[in-house]
Every structure is written in C-alpha cells, then in structure tokens.
Design an enzyme around this catalytic site. Structure first.
Site, PDB file in Angstrom:
ATOM      1  N   CYS A 133       0.614  -1.100   0.248  1.00  0.00           N
ATOM      2  CA  CYS A 133       0.057   0.053  -0.125  1.00  0.00           C
ATOM      3  C   CYS A 133       0.350   1.609  -0.044  1.00  0.00           C
ATOM      4  CB  CYS A 133      -0.963   0.020   1.172  1.00  0.00           C
ATOM      5  SG  CYS A 133      -2.684   1.388   0.698  1.00  0.00           S
ATOM      6  N   HIS A 157      -3.994  -4.616   0.881  1.00  0.00           N
ATOM      7  CA  HIS A 157      -2.720  -4.941   2.608  1.00  0.00           C
ATOM      8  C   HIS A 157      -2.622  -6.993   2.295  1.00  0.00           C
ATOM      9  CE1 HIS A 157      -2.904  -1.664   4.107  1.00  0.00           C
ATOM     10  NE2 HIS A 157      -3.291  -0.988   3.212  1.00  0.00           N
ATOM     11  N   GLU A 179      -2.106  -8.942   4.867  1.00  0.00           N
ATOM     12  CA  GLU A 179      -1.913  -9.624   6.386  1.00  0.00           C
ATOM     13  C   GLU A 179      -3.896  -9.328   6.135  1.00  0.00           C
ATOM     14  OE1 GLU A 179      -1.514  -5.634   5.323  1.00  0.00           O
ATOM     15  OE2 GLU A 179      -2.203  -3.992   6.235  1.00  0.00           O
TER      16      GLU A 179
END
Lengths: 226, 186
Positions: free
Chosen positions: B86, B168, B170
């Site tokens: 990002c 993202h 994660e």
C-alpha cells in the site's frame, strides 16, 4: 491527537482504548445504543454498562440511540461522530476491530467522509498474545454472553484468567471457536482496566441461557475503590 | 532477518499496531526473525543485515511519508528483495520514477491478475482488502501483475526482486507475504 473510542463495553474496545491512551489523547468514549437487538454493528449484551465504565475511567461518553437497522445505524454513527468532533474536538476514531472486514470497512468509509483518522490497534493481532497481554495488563473481564457450542450456563459471569484461557484454547482447537470471541461465540464485559480510577462491582445480575446461547444481564452495579 | 519499515507519521504511532504488527505476525508464523524500524531512523547496519525488506502500510489519512521521500533513497542501492504494501508500493513507485494520484478504494475488492506470478494468488482473480486514497503509476519498465476496476494493484521490477501490492495482504491474503518470504529465502 484527540481520539474518540467506539466502545461496546467489551474487552476489545476497552483494550483498544488502553492502547490509544498510551500513544494519543483519548477525548471521549462513543457508544451507539441499538433498539434492534440484531444490530449488525453495535449490539452486545450490557451496553447499558458503558456509562459506568466511562465514569470509572473518568472519560466523557457520547452516546446515541439508533434504530439498529443496517444503513440507518451507519448514518447514526456518522452523526454521533460529528457531534464528538464538535464537542470534544476529536480528530480520529479508534475501534476494537480484530478481523471484521465488514465492521472495519464501514467505519473506515465513514471516517474518510468526515476527514477523521481511523485506528484499529487490534487489527489481525495474534490472538494468544493479545489475550495474555489483556490479562497481564490488569484488565478484569467477565463473560457476558455465549452464543456457540460448547459454552454452558456456567460461563455467564466467569472471569477471564489463565484457567479460562486454557479452556478457551481447548474449545478453539476442538470446536473451532475463535480464542478472542471474534466470531461472536462469546461476548465480554470489562469490570476493571488499568486506566479505570475505580472498579465495577456487579451487585445483581440474571442469567438467561438455553441451547448454548445465553446472556448475563447486569441489573445493578456500582463503582468501588480499587 | 526480515526488516519491516514503518512509514507511519510518527515512530510507534497507533498505525504501527495495525499495519506493521499484522505483517510481523505473518513473518513470525513463517518462522523467520524480524525487526522493525521507522523510516526516518533506518541505518545502514539494519539494511545490510536484512534478508528482505517489507515497507508496510499506513492509516488512510497518513500520507506524511510522501513529503519525505528522500528518506527512502536507500532503495536505489538495496540488494535484497523488497515488498511494498500500500503506502510501501507508493514509495517504490515514487523512488523509481513512477507517480501517485488520487484513487480511493476501501474494503474487499475484486482483483484481476494480468500477469501470473508466484507472489500472487492463482489466476484469474481474487478478492483483497483495500485501504488507500492514492493509486500508483508504476515506474517505466515495471511489470503490472494485477489490477482492480479502478487502479493497478500489483507490480514488479523485472530487473530486481522488488514488488508492490496496493491491497493489504495481511487481510485474507497472507499467502502473498509468505510467497515473498520464500523469495527472500532464495
């Protein structure tokens, strides 16, 4: 930076508040009270305890009644945030979101629209480390609702500690619940936190339980010296 | 050691918990040691000791790093794999002559793979979590690996193991970070 913390009264929102206090200034707690018990965003048992928690922490509370209908409650959240900006000068919002993309996405969008910062300090945190840190930090947390197998009635009001964490780990392994209750398997109520000036003592409560679903309904509670 | 670079507005900000720790968790679960340093405090020893570098994301309103791009000049001499997530992808683009422009996405988004690569999920598409107000124009010569409906989502430098993802990983795509770590391990 002045922040408002979205508070449900449970461990995640109050631990997020604790983290925020370590790094920024928490100006107020913010709570929406849904009339709809199936609220997508905000319903947890014992929301009525949040004012007592705010009192214990010495923080102002901005609360707002919402119908609890999907779109309307987001509008209401936006409204209460605008009020918090005006009254307390908040520049950002803190949530206790752990993994809920649904919740985080909606709050991030509202914050963007209002030009507010949005922080989720527990986002994708390691569950075991989080639960251990929660307990080691001086939080006193009781289970205030159960909504999954194999929780029986004895869980209602039970305090989270090393023993209960061990049992929860077993449940996570054998029944697929999340250790943190992120999946809505159980809800919690914080009775004491490191930033509380006084602790909450439950004086009267009722248990309502049937078929692995139940809540501890606090009828009377007070603040006492720690 | 995997070096995580925090591009947040302040060292140890609340964004660290959200955007650095979540990536660190994936590195830990992969069994690799990691260290984190704020982008304003990086030193040569840390850069030299790293087997790979991940430049993490920031909060939606946190774009202070865009005003301090000289702090990322070390990228030009980096000899280990680098992943920009990002904000990190924006840094990579700007460090190598690309640019950023307004482009906002928030929430789960469909990503179409344009060039299959081991770092990404299987083609033809996948869902990913977005949280950005800027989109990227990649540096000249960089390959575009994936796109959403509104902007480029994944890029790589064909000459060095440098990768950028705007989504993202994660959130529901930790395989992307794990694949990057495999590249770091050679």
């Amino acid at each position: 930076m002045k922040l408002g913390v979205l508070c449900s009264g449970g461990k995640d929102s109050l631990f997020a508040c604790f983290r925020a206090m370590q790094k920024e200034e928490v100006a107020c707690l913010i709570t929406l009270f849904p009339e709809n018990l199936e609220s997508y965003m905000f319903h947890t048992p014992n929301l009525h305890m949040v004012p007592l928690q705010a009192d214990a922490a010495g923080l102002p509370l901005k609360s707002f009644q919402t119908e609890g209908i999907e779109d309307a409650e987001l509008r209401d959240l936006s409204e209460v945030l605008k009020i918090a900006v005006t009254e307390y000068g908040i520049e950002g919002v803190v949530t206790g979101a752990l993994m809920s993309v649904y919740q985080a996405t909606r709050i991030q969008r509202i914050c963007k629209d209002l030009d507010l910062w949005c922080f989720n300090p527990l986002w994708y945190t390691d569950p075991v480390r989080y639960m251990n840190t929660l307990m080691a930090s001086g939080f006193r947390v009781v289970v205030s609702g159960v909504f999954a197998e194999p929780f029986d009635e004895s869980w209602l009001g039970r305090e989270l500690d090393g023993t209960t964490l061990e049992i929860l780990s077993g449940y996570a392994r054998d029944y697929g619940i999340t250790l943190t209750g992120e999946g809505g398997e159980y809800e919690t109520l914080v009775l004491d936190a490191p930033f509380f000036n006084r602790k909450i003592v439950i004086q009267e409560s009722e248990r309502h339980y049937r078929n692995f679903r139940g809540v501890l309904s606090v009828k009377r509670a007070s603040l006492e010296e720690k | 050691m995997i070096l995580l670079v925090d591009p947040g507005f302040r060292e140890g900000s609340l964004g660290y918990d959200e955007f650095v720790c979540s990536i660190a968790g994936i590195v830990e679960r992969a069994g690799l040691p990691w260290a984190c340093q704020h982008y304003t405090a990086l030193n040569e020893d840390e850069l030299r000791d790293a087997a790979g570098i991940i430049i993490c994301g920031t909060a939606l309103k946190d774009n202070a790093f865009l005003e301090n791009l000289e702090r990322f000049s070390w990228l030009r001499n980096a000899r280990v794999p680098v992943l920009g997530v990002c904000a990190g992808m924006q840094v990579l683009c700007l460090a190598f002559g690309g640019s950023v422009r307004p482009g906002c996405e928030i929430g789960m988004t469909s990503i179409r793979i344009t060039v299959p690569h081991q770092i990404l999920p299987d083609p033809p598409s996948f869902m990913a979590y977005e949280l950005h107000t800027h989109s990227c124009v990649p540096p000249h010569g960089w390959e575009i690996l994936a796109e959403s409906e509104i902007c480029i989502q994944a890029i790589r430098d064909p000459e060095r193991p440098f990768f950028g993802v705007l989504f993202h990983p994660e959130v529901r795509n930790d395989r992307v970070v794990k694949s990057f770590l495999e590249i770091c391990e050679g």
